[in-house]
Motif scaffolding. Structure first.
Motif, PDB file in Angstrom:
ATOM      1  N   GLU A  34      30.076 -82.407 -36.279  1.00 52.86           N
ATOM      2  CA  GLU A  34      28.885 -82.580 -35.445  1.00 52.86           C
ATOM      3  C   GLU A  34      29.216 -83.352 -34.161  1.00 52.86           C
ATOM      4  OE1 GLU A  34      28.931 -83.481 -38.757  1.00 52.86           O
ATOM      5  OE2 GLU A  34      27.894 -81.707 -39.498  1.00 52.86           O
ATOM      6  N   GLU A  35      29.991 -84.404 -34.298  1.00 55.34           N
ATOM      7  CA  GLU A  35      30.387 -85.187 -33.121  1.00 55.34           C
ATOM      8  C   GLU A  35      31.248 -84.365 -32.174  1.00 55.34           C
ATOM      9  OE1 GLU A  35      29.467 -88.239 -31.975  1.00 55.34           O
ATOM     10  OE2 GLU A  35      27.983 -88.089 -33.571  1.00 55.34           O
ATOM     11  N   TRP A  37      31.119 -81.111 -31.707  1.00 53.68           N
ATOM     12  CA  TRP A  37      30.246 -80.170 -30.999  1.00 53.68           C
ATOM     13  C   TRP A  37      29.480 -80.867 -29.885  1.00 53.68           C
ATOM     14  CZ3 TRP A  37      30.700 -75.278 -30.520  1.00 53.68           C
ATOM     15  CH2 TRP A  37      31.281 -74.523 -31.536  1.00 53.68           C
ATOM     16  N   LYS A  38      28.978 -82.081 -30.159  1.00 58.81           N
ATOM     17  CA  LYS A  38      28.261 -82.842 -29.125  1.00 58.81           C
ATOM     18  C   LYS A  38      29.186 -83.129 -27.947  1.00 58.81           C
ATOM     19  CE  LYS A  38      25.103 -85.298 -32.194  1.00 58.81           C
ATOM     20  NZ  LYS A  38      24.757 -86.633 -32.725  1.00 58.81           N
ATOM     21  N   LYS A  41      29.942 -79.828 -26.034  1.00 62.17           N
ATOM     22  CA  LYS A  41      28.767 -79.387 -25.288  1.00 62.17           C
ATOM     23  C   LYS A  41      28.571 -80.248 -24.042  1.00 62.17           C
ATOM     24  CE  LYS A  41      23.895 -78.410 -25.620  1.00 62.17           C
ATOM     25  NZ  LYS A  41      22.656 -79.035 -25.927  1.00 62.17           N
ATOM     26  N   HIS A  42      28.725 -81.547 -24.205  1.00 65.42           N
ATOM     27  CA  HIS A  42      28.550 -82.451 -23.071  1.00 65.42           C
ATOM     28  C   HIS A  42      29.567 -82.168 -21.974  1.00 65.42           C
ATOM     29  CE1 HIS A  42      27.635 -85.988 -20.766  1.00 65.42           C
ATOM     30  NE2 HIS A  42      28.887 -86.397 -20.858  1.00 65.42           N
TER      31      HIS A  42
END
Length: 65
Positions: A34-35, A37-38, A41-42
């Motif tokens: 999850e981290e 992907w964040k 994306k950022h």
């Protein structure tokens, strides 16, 4: 997007978004999926935003985490 900013400047890139590392430019394998992907994306959002700006000379885009 470049992990070797100095080389990107040398070859004439006008928008440079620093990445994280050479083997993992858009991720950090020590973090959760999850981290990662964040983070990815950022970075991509920052790079797309950089394309919208009129830039005439080499500019290193600041990536705030």
């Amino acid at each position: 997007m470049a992990n070797l900013v100095s080389i990107a400047k040398t070859v004439g890139s006008n928008r440079i978004v620093p990445t994280i590392s050479i083997p993992h430019p858009l991720g950090d394998p020590t973090t959760s999926v999850e981290e990662q992907w964040k983070l990815r994306k950022h970075r991509v959002e920052v790079a797309v935003d950089a394309l919208a700006n009129d830039i005439q000379e080499a500019t290193i885009v600041e990536v705030k985490v």
